[in-house]
Design a protein around this motif. Structure first.
Motif, PDB file in Angstrom:
ATOM      1  N   UNK A 270     -18.103  53.579  46.452  1.00  0.00           N
ATOM      2  CA  UNK A 270     -18.060  54.972  46.917  1.00  0.00           C
ATOM      3  C   UNK A 270     -18.400  55.022  48.415  1.00  0.00           C
ATOM      4  N   UNK A 271     -18.085  56.148  49.053  1.00  0.00           N
ATOM      5  CA  UNK A 271     -18.230  56.256  50.504  1.00  0.00           C
ATOM      6  C   UNK A 271     -19.645  55.978  51.005  1.00  0.00           C
ATOM      7  N   UNK A 272     -20.651  56.401  50.241  1.00  0.00           N
ATOM      8  CA  UNK A 272     -22.022  56.182  50.726  1.00  0.00           C
ATOM      9  C   UNK A 272     -22.355  54.689  50.790  1.00  0.00           C
ATOM     10  N   UNK A 273     -21.941  53.948  49.774  1.00  0.00           N
ATOM     11  CA  UNK A 273     -22.233  52.509  49.781  1.00  0.00           C
ATOM     12  C   UNK A 273     -21.406  51.785  50.842  1.00  0.00           C
ATOM     13  N   UNK A 274     -20.174  52.236  51.057  1.00  0.00           N
ATOM     14  CA  UNK A 274     -19.370  51.661  52.149  1.00  0.00           C
ATOM     15  C   UNK A 274     -20.098  51.810  53.481  1.00  0.00           C
ATOM     16  N   UNK A 275     -20.611  53.011  53.726  1.00  0.00           N
ATOM     17  CA  UNK A 275     -21.304  53.285  54.987  1.00  0.00           C
ATOM     18  C   UNK A 275     -22.595  52.470  55.082  1.00  0.00           C
ATOM     19  N   UNK A 276     -23.282  52.330  53.963  1.00  0.00           N
ATOM     20  CA  UNK A 276     -24.526  51.549  53.946  1.00  0.00           C
ATOM     21  C   UNK A 276     -24.249  50.100  54.349  1.00  0.00           C
TER      22      UNK A 276
END
Lengths: 369, 369
Positions: A270-276
């Motif tokens: 998901x986008x949050x984990x990608x950004x992390x």
């Protein structure tokens, strides 16, 4: 494991990874204004293979730190088991393992993959090239990372700068170097593009695995070796068997460390984990540099106070000759590999501009001897 | 990490997570092995005040990027509204606003707070001090950030390095500088510790808000001004009214930008959001530097090609005299403020060690004029 067994293992694990993770659970938190904040609760269990010996100082340790930071930021939704070189796959199969999905992540240095893609080595360091601050500016803001992504894309990989050794040392010699002629017949461990440079100068570039360098240098199988900087070199004990420690590292004025992520695995996050993952790589890039600089400062002092080594600067003649040979080596690379030509064009243009700026700033900031 | 270490880690994190959930709505994702992954779903709406004009290039923009990265990594569980200077509180009340909890976060530079704590200014830049790479190593690995935390702790604040201007330019002059004597009677905008240095040289240090510098320089209210570097200076239009652009910036060989967080607010965050804030600050620290270096390189070229300015180096005499005055100013600071003395002791010791290392590495990496 034999090579065939390992290939079988790689194939099986790749299949398992592709079919693997189906633990998704949504969790909606209805807020007072009526909008729903979707909380991602699916967990991922990833493997990170590395090109370093398990817990290798600063580099292997950095891989573990990176994993822990990601786990903490994701509240363990992205869990990462880190494997030292040889623990899951051999160190130099890191690239293939991540490319094929045996592991979702790899921590290594791009110059190991020159055999897969000659241009890869340009993203670690270019002999007589930009220093760390300039290289980072090129990667993040000058199009360098975009080119790196383009190159790795064909291998189903996404690269992130994720660490840096800072500037290194020239290397250990048992013979004093007075001019470029002294390289004629010299048996030296100097890998990569720099190995081609010393070969042009008449040296014999000898390959020597990390674990055998000390013995080879002690027994005269090699006369000289590069390694990293004072911190790692001290642990190798080179000061006990070599007389001269030369600087500067014309071959590695920076040493970019990479995180590579399997593209399919990344796309599933998901986008949050990608950004992390992305932000964490940038943070470890910043932090590892400080660790290297600090440890190298401390161990330079230790080396000097505990041993009788002489720290010497390569003579101007050597530097001039090696710079010319480096240009030849880079031209050969450009004319044999289109992607290398494209990358070096971007690199050289960026470098020209930033060098003028750096001459007014960084170059002036050496107030003390 | 070995399997056992990893198990230990998971156990520890699970315990930490279990103890820290008083304010959270839990969402348990029962996994096949029976352990529960706690998902934090409480949302936080924070304010970030800044010392920059709204969307001020690179600095104000960096504050916004920082906020967006945190929001994305937290999947909007930590939302941050960013205010330019004057939008919620005046720029120079950023420190008080975050200290008192009017806003949970502030993005600024510590040297603005010399009136609150004289030692604060040492964390932005020290005249004739360390460059950016050395300063970051000191902050992260040499105890610098710990001292900064100690200093800010009394104000209920937690500091994080969160950006850097890189090395700056010396400044704009309408009079040629041939020796230190030329500073006698010179009306110059030069704030901070450097203002005290030029005062010792006989100059009149004139305060001038950013918006009035151009007019003051044009009308001769001031003869000279420092600002930032080519990118920002170009936008100020100084090249239209000043003749000489001097280097190097003895006053700001680096420019650390800070994120400060209200301690109570930070303590209320769950561990994953705490880590996200911390790691994100480190990443923006890395990235903003690259933006500054890249933009300054581009605009140096523009400035030179579009105007008739002369870029000149301060004469050696000026540098020597200013270095001595800088030592006087720092000694005065040390003897009047205990915390400054403690910080400078750490700074100077670290600097001594890293300078020896840097002399063998970074100092050598200027291959081209």
């Amino acid at each position: 494991m034999t090579k065939i067994e390992r290939r079988e293992f790689i194939k099986k694990t790749a299949i398992a990874a592709a079919g693997g993770t189906a633990l998704m659970m949504g969790c909606n938190d209805k807020k007072s204004d009526g909008t729903a904040a979707v909380v991602n609760s699916k967990t991922y269990e990833w493997k990170m293979v590395t090109a370093w010996l398990p817990n290798f100082p600063l580099l292997g340790e950095g891989a573990v730190k990176l994993a822990r930071m990601i786990e903490k930021m994701s509240n363990n939704r992205l869990k990462i088991t880190v494997y030292g070189g040889g623990e899951l796959v051999p160190a130099l199969e890191t690239f293939d393992a991540v490319s094929q999905g045996v592991a979702e992540m790899g921590h290594s240095a791009s110059y190991y993959w020159a055999g897969k893609a000659p241009a890869a080595q340009l993203f670690t360091s270019v002999p007589f090239g930009m220093n760390t601050q300039q290289t980072n500016a090129w990667l993040y803001n000058g199009g360098g990372l975009d080119l790196w992504k383009e190159l790795y894309s064909k291998f189903n990989l996404i690269p992130f700068p994720a660490g840096n050794t800072g500037g290194q040392m020239g290397g250990w010699y048992n013979k004093e170097i007075k001019s470029a002629d002294d390289f004629k017949g010299l048996k030296i461990r100097q890998p990569g593009l720099a190995g081609k440079v010393v070969t042009k100068a008449g040296a014999a570039s000898i390959l020597s695995p990390g674990g055998e360098i000390y013995t080879n240098l002690e027994r005269g199988v090699i006369d000289a070796t590069d390694w990293i900087g004072p911190y790692h070199d001290y642990q190798m004990g080179f000061h006990k068997i070599a007389k001269y420690y030369y600087y500067p590292s014309w071959s590695e004025p920076t040493g970019v460390v990479e995180l590579m992520v399997n593209k399919n695995a990344y796309e599933q996050l998901p986008d949050d984990l990608k950004e992390i993952v992305k932000v964490c790589a940038s943070a470890i890039n910043n932090q590892m540099l400080g660790e290297f600089e600090t440890k190298n400062s401390e161990y330079l002092e230790k080396l000097e106070s505990e041993s009788g080594i002489e720290i010497k600067k390569y003579p101007a003649d050597v530097m001039n000759v090696f710079k010319n040979y480096t240009n030849e080596v880079l031209h050969e690379l450009e004319s044999s590999d289109e992607m290398s030509a494209k990358i070096l064009e971007s690199y050289n243009l960026f470098r020209k501009n930033i060098t003028r700026w750096t001459n007014y700033t960084e170059r002036q900031f050496f107030w003390e001897e």
